[in-house]
Design a protein around this motif. Structure first.
Motif, PDB file in Angstrom:
ATOM      1  N   THR A 121       0.838  -1.202   0.000  1.00 43.14           N
ATOM      2  CA  THR A 121       0.000   0.000   0.000  1.00 43.14           C
ATOM      3  C   THR A 121       0.872   1.251   0.000  1.00 43.14           C
ATOM      4  OG1 THR A 121      -0.098   0.054   2.426  1.00 43.14           O
ATOM      5  CG2 THR A 121      -1.853  -1.157   1.266  1.00 43.14           C
ATOM      6  N   GLY A 122       0.221   2.410  -0.219  1.00 50.01           N
ATOM      7  CA  GLY A 122       0.923   3.686  -0.151  1.00 50.01           C
ATOM      8  C   GLY A 122       2.087   3.766  -1.102  1.00 50.01           C
ATOM      9  N   SER A 123       3.202   4.308  -0.622  1.00 46.41           N
ATOM     10  CA  SER A 123       4.373   4.485  -1.476  1.00 46.41           C
ATOM     11  C   SER A 123       4.998   3.167  -1.890  1.00 46.41           C
ATOM     12  CB  SER A 123       5.420   5.349  -0.770  1.00 46.41           C
ATOM     13  OG  SER A 123       5.867   4.723   0.422  1.00 46.41           O
ATOM     14  N   ASP A 124       4.655   2.088  -1.200  1.00 50.38           N
ATOM     15  CA  ASP A 124       5.155   0.768  -1.587  1.00 50.38           C
ATOM     16  C   ASP A 124       4.399   0.202  -2.773  1.00 50.38           C
ATOM     17  OD1 ASP A 124       5.670  -0.134   1.880  1.00 50.38           O
ATOM     18  OD2 ASP A 124       7.103   0.661   0.412  1.00 50.38           O
ATOM     19  N   ALA A 125       3.330   0.897  -3.193  1.00 55.00           N
ATOM     20  CA  ALA A 125       2.552   0.482  -4.366  1.00 55.00           C
ATOM     21  C   ALA A 125       2.510   1.632  -5.364  1.00 55.00           C
ATOM     22  CB  ALA A 125       1.145   0.068  -3.961  1.00 55.00           C
ATOM     23  N   ASP A 126       3.680   2.216  -5.640  1.00 54.55           N
ATOM     24  CA  ASP A 126       3.739   3.391  -6.517  1.00 54.55           C
ATOM     25  C   ASP A 126       4.001   3.033  -7.973  1.00 54.55           C
ATOM     26  OD1 ASP A 126       6.381   2.589  -6.416  1.00 54.55           O
ATOM     27  OD2 ASP A 126       7.147   4.477  -5.571  1.00 54.55           O
ATOM     28  N   GLY A 127       4.122   1.736  -8.268  1.00 54.08           N
ATOM     29  CA  GLY A 127       4.310   1.315  -9.647  1.00 54.08           C
ATOM     30  C   GLY A 127       5.750   1.162 -10.074  1.00 54.08           C
ATOM     31  N   TRP A 128       6.699   1.575  -9.236  1.00 56.14           N
ATOM     32  CA  TRP A 128       8.112   1.363  -9.560  1.00 56.14           C
ATOM     33  C   TRP A 128       8.541   0.006  -8.999  1.00 56.14           C
ATOM     34  CZ3 TRP A 128       9.620   4.210 -13.277  1.00 56.14           C
ATOM     35  CH2 TRP A 128       9.248   5.551 -13.386  1.00 56.14           C
ATOM     36  N   PRO A 129       9.014  -0.905  -9.830  1.00 55.22           N
ATOM     37  CA  PRO A 129       9.355  -2.238  -9.352  1.00 55.22           C
ATOM     38  C   PRO A 129      10.418  -2.233  -8.263  1.00 55.22           C
ATOM     39  CG  PRO A 129       9.164  -2.248 -11.736  1.00 55.22           C
ATOM     40  CD  PRO A 129       9.116  -0.808 -11.300  1.00 55.22           C
ATOM     41  N   GLY A 130      10.229  -3.096  -7.277  1.00 53.72           N
ATOM     42  CA  GLY A 130      11.214  -3.368  -6.250  1.00 53.72           C
ATOM     43  C   GLY A 130      11.573  -4.847  -6.298  1.00 53.72           C
ATOM     44  N   ARG A 131      12.617  -5.214  -5.569  1.00 55.45           N
ATOM     45  CA  ARG A 131      13.109  -6.582  -5.674  1.00 55.45           C
ATOM     46  C   ARG A 131      12.067  -7.620  -5.220  1.00 55.45           C
ATOM     47  NH1 ARG A 131      17.875  -8.786  -6.474  1.00 55.45           N
ATOM     48  NH2 ARG A 131      18.921  -6.764  -6.291  1.00 55.45           N
ATOM     49  N   THR A 132      11.377  -7.357  -4.115  1.00 61.54           N
ATOM     50  CA  THR A 132      10.434  -8.353  -3.586  1.00 61.54           C
ATOM     51  C   THR A 132       9.295  -8.613  -4.563  1.00 61.54           C
ATOM     52  OG1 THR A 132      10.954  -7.737  -1.311  1.00 61.54           O
ATOM     53  CG2 THR A 132       8.889  -8.917  -1.688  1.00 61.54           C
ATOM     54  N   SER A 133       8.670  -7.534  -5.053  1.00 66.38           N
ATOM     55  CA  SER A 133       7.552  -7.717  -5.982  1.00 66.38           C
ATOM     56  C   SER A 133       8.038  -8.268  -7.319  1.00 66.38           C
ATOM     57  CB  SER A 133       6.816  -6.390  -6.194  1.00 66.38           C
ATOM     58  OG  SER A 133       7.692  -5.398  -6.692  1.00 66.38           O
ATOM     59  N   TRP A 134       9.226  -7.888  -7.741  1.00 67.45           N
ATOM     60  CA  TRP A 134       9.775  -8.401  -9.007  1.00 67.45           C
ATOM     61  C   TRP A 134      10.020  -9.902  -8.922  1.00 67.45           C
ATOM     62  CZ3 TRP A 134      10.488  -6.384 -13.798  1.00 67.45           C
ATOM     63  CH2 TRP A 134      11.277  -7.117 -14.698  1.00 67.45           C
ATOM     64  N   ASP A 135      10.648 -10.331  -7.847  1.00 66.36           N
ATOM     65  CA  ASP A 135      10.907 -11.765  -7.697  1.00 66.36           C
ATOM     66  C   ASP A 135       9.608 -12.565  -7.660  1.00 66.36           C
ATOM     67  OD1 ASP A 135      13.841 -11.448  -5.487  1.00 66.36           O
ATOM     68  OD2 ASP A 135      13.606 -11.240  -7.674  1.00 66.36           O
ATOM     69  N   ALA A 136       8.575 -11.971  -7.059  1.00 65.99           N
ATOM     70  CA  ALA A 136       7.284 -12.657  -6.990  1.00 65.99           C
ATOM     71  C   ALA A 136       6.608 -12.752  -8.353  1.00 65.99           C
ATOM     72  CB  ALA A 136       6.365 -11.944  -6.004  1.00 65.99           C
ATOM     73  N   LEU A 137       6.884 -11.793  -9.239  1.00 68.04           N
ATOM     74  CA  LEU A 137       6.254 -11.779 -10.557  1.00 68.04           C
ATOM     75  C   LEU A 137       6.798 -12.872 -11.471  1.00 68.04           C
ATOM     76  CD1 LEU A 137       4.195 -10.291 -12.341  1.00 68.04           C
ATOM     77  CD2 LEU A 137       6.021  -8.720 -13.010  1.00 68.04           C
ATOM     78  N   LYS A 138       8.035 -13.283 -11.247  1.00 69.99           N
ATOM     79  CA  LYS A 138       8.669 -14.367 -12.015  1.00 69.99           C
ATOM     80  C   LYS A 138       8.646 -14.061 -13.525  1.00 69.99           C
ATOM     81  CE  LYS A 138       7.411 -17.851  -8.559  1.00 69.99           C
ATOM     82  NZ  LYS A 138       8.610 -17.521  -7.773  1.00 69.99           N
ATOM     83  N   VAL A 139       9.317 -12.981 -13.869  1.00 69.36           N
ATOM     84  CA  VAL A 139       9.404 -12.567 -15.260  1.00 69.36           C
ATOM     85  C   VAL A 139      10.338 -13.518 -16.012  1.00 69.36           C
ATOM     86  CG1 VAL A 139      10.124 -10.712 -16.815  1.00 69.36           C
ATOM     87  CG2 VAL A 139       9.007 -10.155 -14.629  1.00 69.36           C
ATOM     88  N   PRO A 140       9.909 -14.069 -17.137  1.00 70.84           N
ATOM     89  CA  PRO A 140      10.773 -14.995 -17.874  1.00 70.84           C
ATOM     90  C   PRO A 140      12.042 -14.307 -18.368  1.00 70.84           C
ATOM     91  CG  PRO A 140       8.507 -15.175 -18.629  1.00 70.84           C
ATOM     92  CD  PRO A 140       8.565 -13.965 -17.745  1.00 70.84           C
ATOM     93  N   TYR A 141      13.095 -15.070 -18.391  1.00 69.50           N
ATOM     94  CA  TYR A 141      14.371 -14.562 -18.908  1.00 69.50           C
ATOM     95  C   TYR A 141      14.186 -14.193 -20.384  1.00 69.50           C
ATOM     96  CZ  TYR A 141      19.194 -14.652 -20.592  1.00 69.50           C
ATOM     97  OH  TYR A 141      20.388 -14.341 -21.189  1.00 69.50           O
ATOM     98  N   SER A 142      14.601 -12.978 -20.745  1.00 71.22           N
ATOM     99  CA  SER A 142      14.384 -12.508 -22.122  1.00 71.22           C
ATOM    100  C   SER A 142      15.669 -12.340 -22.900  1.00 71.22           C
ATOM    101  CB  SER A 142      13.616 -11.163 -22.096  1.00 71.22           C
ATOM    102  OG  SER A 142      14.329 -10.208 -21.344  1.00 71.22           O
ATOM    103  N   GLY A 143      16.774 -12.797 -22.381  1.00 70.03           N
ATOM    104  CA  GLY A 143      18.028 -12.769 -23.122  1.00 70.03           C
ATOM    105  C   GLY A 143      18.784 -11.464 -22.975  1.00 70.03           C
TER     106      GLY A 143
END
Length: 296
Positions: free
Chosen positions: A274-296
Motif C-alpha cells: 500500500t501507499g508508497s510501496d505500491a507506486d508502480g516502480w518495481p522493487g526486488r520483492t515484488s519483481w521476484d514474486a512476478l517471475k518474469v521470464p528470462y528474455s536474453g
C-alpha cells in the motif's frame, strides 16, 4: 582536424558504443552540402530542441522551417534514449560562432567565453539536438543523458578525440543558451569516463547481466526510472497481463510507459503493498514474486 565519418562508419561507431539507433528514410543523403563545406570536422555540439514529443521534434529537425531549412542536426536524441539519424553532411545546427572557441576545441584545451561570431560552425561540427523545452524545468531522463554520453563518445572514439571536443551550443556562441538543464562540464566528465573504458562500457544506466536461468533477475530500480526500451519491459508486461494486473490500452511493448507503471502498481497492491510501496516502480520483492521470464 578530421575527415567526416562516412554514413556507414558513423552508424557502426554509434552501435559499437551501445547506442539505440533509429534510421530515418533518406538520412544518408539529407544535408545542406550545396551551401558549403562539411569538414574538416573538429568536434560535436549539443543542443536542445525547445520542443516536446519525439515524432514532432524529429520532423522539425529533419525538415526545418522557412527561415532555417533542414536538416537542423545529424541526429535527434529523444527522452527514451533513442538516437534518430536524420542527416549526414552539412546541417543547419551550429551557425556562426567564435574562432577562438574552435581553436580551443581543436587543441582540446579550456574554452574561452564566446565573444564574436566569425566562424561557420556548420562546417566543423557534428550536431545532436536533444528533445527538451530548455526552460530549466523540463527533466532530462537518465536514459537521454546516457544516450548523449554514448553518442558523443562514439564520435570521439572514432576520430581519436577526447571529451573536450564535445561542447554545448552556448559554449560556441553567446547568442544561444542550450543545452539548459545539465552542465557540459558534467557531461564531458561522463564522456571522459566512458572513453577511458572500452566501447559500449561506461557510466550509464545499463541493467546488470541477466541470469540465464528461468527468470529475469531484478535489474535494479534505476533501470526502470531511466524509462528503458528493453525486451525486459515487454516480458514484465506480459506477466502482469497474465496476473490480471493490466492497465494497458495496447501492448505491452518494450518501451516503459505510464501504463507499465499503473499495471505494476496493480500487481503491488495484489501482493498487499500500500501507499508508497505500491507506486508502480518495481522493487526486488515484488519483481521476484512476478517471475518474469528470462528474455536474453
Amino acid at each position: 582536424m578530421a575527415t567526416p565519418l562516412t554514413a556507414d562508419t558513423l552508424l557502426e561507431a554509434l552501435r559499437a558504443e551501445g547506442v539505440d539507433v533509429v534510421e530515418h528514410d533518406g538520412w544518408r543523403t539529407h544535408n545542406r552540402n550545396h551551401k558549403g563545406a562539411w569538414g574538416p570536422v573538429n568536434g560535436v555540439v549539443i543542443h536542445h530542441t525547445v520542443s516536446t514529443g519525439t515524432d514532432s521534434s524529429v520532423a522539425l529537425c529533419r525538415d526545418g522551417y522557412a527561415e532555417l531549412p533542414g536538416p537542423l542536426c545529424h541526429a535527434v536524441i529523444d527522452k527514451a534514449g533513442r538516437v534518430h539519424l536524420i542527416g549526414h553532411g552539412r546541417t543547419n545546427h551550429a551557425g556562426l560562432g567564435d574562432s577562438d572557441v574552435l581553436d580551443a576545441v581543436v587543441a582540446e584545451s579550456a574554452l574561452p567565453e564566446p565573444r564574436r561570431n566569425d566562424t561557420d560552425g556548420n562546417a566543423h561540427f557534428y550536431g545532436f539536438e536533444c528533445v527538451n523545452l530548455g526552460d530549466g524545468r523540463d527533466p532530462w531522463p537518465a536514459a537521454q543523458l546516457d544516450a548523449i554520453e554514448r553518442a558523443s563518445a562514439a564520435l570521439c572514439r572514432a576520430h581519436g578525440w577526447q571529451a573536450p571536443s564535445v561542447i554545448g551550443h552556448k559554449e560556441w556562441t553567446g547568442t544561444k543558451v542550450d543545452p539548459r538543464g545539465f552542465t557540459m562540464q558534467d557531461m564531458r566528465a561522463r564522456i571522459a569516463a566512458r572513453l577511458s573504458a572500452g566501447p559500449g562500457q561506461g557510466t550509464g544506466p545499463t541493467p546488470p547481466p541477466a541470469d540465464p536461468g528461468r527468470h529475469q533477475p531484478f535489474p535494479g530500480a534505476g533501470f526502470f526510472t531511466a524509462l528503458p526500451h528493453s525486451p525486459v519491459v515487454t516480458a514484465m508486461g506480459e506477466r502482469l497481463v497474465a496476473e490480471g494486473c493490466s492497465d494497458y490500452a495496447e501492448g505491452p511493448g518494450p518501451q516503459w510507459t505510464q501504463a507499465d507503471r499503473r499495471s505494476y502498481a496493480k500487481w503491488q497492491r495484489k501482493l498487499g503493498f500500500t501507499g508508497s510501496d505500491a507506486d508502480g516502480w518495481p522493487g526486488r520483492t515484488s519483481w521476484d514474486a512476478l517471475k518474469v521470464p528470462y528474455s536474453g
